[in-house]
Scaffold this active site. Sequence first.
Site, PDB file in Angstrom:
ATOM      1  N   GLU A   1      43.658  41.725  39.449  1.00  0.00           N
ATOM      2  CA  GLU A   1      44.722  41.908  40.468  1.00  0.00           C
ATOM      3  C   GLU A   1      44.573  40.910  41.520  1.00  0.00           C
ATOM      4  O   GLU A   1      44.314  41.007  42.557  1.00  0.00           O
ATOM      5  CB  GLU A   1      44.341  43.232  41.284  1.00  0.00           C
ATOM      6  CG  GLU A   1      44.779  44.533  40.203  1.00  0.00           C
ATOM      7  CD  GLU A   1      44.842  45.941  40.893  1.00  0.00           C
ATOM      8  OE1 GLU A   1      44.280  46.073  42.172  1.00  0.00           O
ATOM      9  OE2 GLU A   1      45.761  46.693  40.403  1.00  0.00           O
TER      10      GLU A   1
ATOM     11  N   GLU B   1      45.926  48.720  33.420  1.00  0.00           N
ATOM     12  CA  GLU B   1      45.851  49.847  34.065  1.00  0.00           C
ATOM     13  C   GLU B   1      46.830  50.527  34.091  1.00  0.00           C
ATOM     14  O   GLU B   1      48.225  50.090  34.296  1.00  0.00           O
ATOM     15  CB  GLU B   1      45.261  49.376  35.234  1.00  0.00           C
ATOM     16  CG  GLU B   1      43.790  48.873  35.358  1.00  0.00           C
ATOM     17  CD  GLU B   1      43.367  48.618  36.915  1.00  0.00           C
ATOM     18  OE1 GLU B   1      43.699  49.367  37.727  1.00  0.00           O
ATOM     19  OE2 GLU B   1      42.453  47.574  36.794  1.00  0.00           O
TER      20      GLU B   1
HETATM   21  C1  BGP Z   1      43.380  49.136  40.659  1.00  0.00           C
HETATM   22  C2  BGP Z   1      42.181  48.462  40.661  1.00  0.00           C
HETATM   23  C3  BGP Z   1      41.064  49.430  39.910  1.00  0.00           C
HETATM   24  C4  BGP Z   1      41.196  50.925  40.124  1.00  0.00           C
HETATM   25  C5  BGP Z   1      42.781  51.126  40.095  1.00  0.00           C
HETATM   26  C6  BGP Z   1      43.006  52.781  40.908  1.00  0.00           C
HETATM   27  O1  BGP Z   1      43.796  48.499  41.880  1.00  0.00           O
HETATM   28  O2  BGP Z   1      42.133  47.334  39.686  1.00  0.00           O
HETATM   29  O3  BGP Z   1      39.872  48.795  40.262  1.00  0.00           O
HETATM   30  O4  BGP Z   1      40.518  51.449  41.030  1.00  0.00           O
HETATM   31  O5  BGP Z   1      43.532  50.370  41.026  1.00  0.00           O
HETATM   32  O6  BGP Z   1      42.814  52.695  42.248  1.00  0.00           O
HETATM   33  P1  BGP Z   1      41.867  53.791  42.997  1.00  0.00           P
HETATM   34  O7  BGP Z   1      40.761  53.714  42.350  1.00  0.00           O
HETATM   35  O8  BGP Z   1      42.161  53.217  44.448  1.00  0.00           O
HETATM   36  O9  BGP Z   1      42.714  55.070  42.817  1.00  0.00           O
END
Ligand code: BGP
Length: 489
Positions: free
Chosen positions: A199, A388
């Site tokens: 990201e 993701e």
């Molecule tokens: C993205 C990241 C992850 C992950 C995901 C979910 O931004 O790459 O590392 O954490 O989001 O977000 P969160 O963990 O805040 O629910």
Amino acid sequence: MAKFPKGFFWGGATAANQYEGGWNEGGRGPAVTDVTTGGTATSPRYVTYVMPDGTTGKYSQFGGQKPEGARLAVLDGYYYPNHLGTDFYHRYKEDIALFAEMGFKMFRMSISWSRIYPKGIEEEPNREGIEFYRNVFTELRKYDIEPLVTISHYDTPMYIVEDLGDWKNEKVIDLFVKFCRTIFEEYKDLVKYWLTFNEINTSVLLGVFMPGIPNEVVAPAYYGLHNEFVASAKVVKIAHEEYPDFKMGCMIAGMLFYPLTPDPEDEMAALHMMQDSFWYCSDVQMKGHYPSYAKRIWKKFGLDPAFFEKDAEILKEGAMDFFSFSYYQSSCTTTHDVEVEVGGNFSMGQKNPYLKYSDWGWSMDPQGLRYLLNELQDRYEKPIMVVENGLGAYDTVEEDGSIHDDYRIDYLKGHVEALAQAIEDGVDVIAYTPWGCIDLVSAGTGEIRKRYGFIYVDVDDDGKGSLDRSRKDSFFWYKKVIESNGEEL
Ligand code: BGP
């Protein structure tokens, strides 16, 4: 409905800082996540520090500033959830066996930079760290699971951040290149698919979502991002020249903005949002040069174009082989006065009346995934991985130990359908690795109870629990999806 192509990479995604644990074992050095507390949906995570006179304090992970003279520190009286993650460090064999039972073809994970170079500056890598990941990759290969490795996932060694000034310092480029050379050489026979930065666009979002934020705050983020682009390009060049089997990808936080009204001003605002928050990064990494609208952005923040233009040759050689992104939700934007603001995965915007929202206020929009995939195919004409996606939700363990997470199945089902439609539209999607395939620490809130997994981990927000693993209903659902190559949803 179109079939998923043969060899489609079904799998799951994690990151070392949120999953691995073992934070002070095996010679690993500290990272900033190790001094970051837990938070909740409504209260931020804090980074803790100590002053030269011994007084201690904390500042918000989002937009907070470390006071002059402070040193980052682990303090008594705080709990730091990333220290434990959900203990992949000690349980990787058990976890990989469960991924294999689901039928995973691909597993996305990251390498903790400070496990390989504890401060980031050492001459020689930490052999124990090298061996840990070799064991993990070997275990994955045993089950024919293809590793997809994120080289940097919110996990820069603390020394680099605190003492070298992080990515604003261009010396960090060479440290990153050295780190990559080491892992490329060590794992060249085990890993083929690499993502340079997770990201990468999130580092400049403050300027996008906080209008009026001073240029002095925004500028270092853009200059630092540029150094990351350069580092990434150098590494891609090395991979292409020395490791012809490697496939290199970018990883962008998937933003999608709809105009809230049909007002042409809103349409333009949505276009600018997409350029500022998403295309600015993906265009550089996929096309190997800054897009024409970059000039508008540099002007907006009073940035010096010469700084970005000086590395044109390097960027040109660093164009990626494939595109990857995270996709959770979409947002709306408007130039009109509207009260309700909602957020999700670093994005801010107005509430969409046509969508439902998760318990953490993230919208659910499978059609948005199909839309973005179509755009991406057209723009880059390269294979695409959705690395993701998923629903963070509260899970309840029944008396008999079962977990009925039909809400998660519904969310994922909608998105797998969207993938199938995109494939029918002609999009070359080659992988789907839902986020947090096993429960882990949330990046945004530091909670464990914001669970994404197919596999439940018995641990709470204070690190209490047996850490035992169990299969949720979604585990059996996803196993069937993979077995039928997406036919049975
Ligand atoms: C993205 C990241 C992850 C992950 C995901 C979910 O931004 O790459 O590392 O954490 O989001 O977000 P969160 O963990 O805040 O629910």
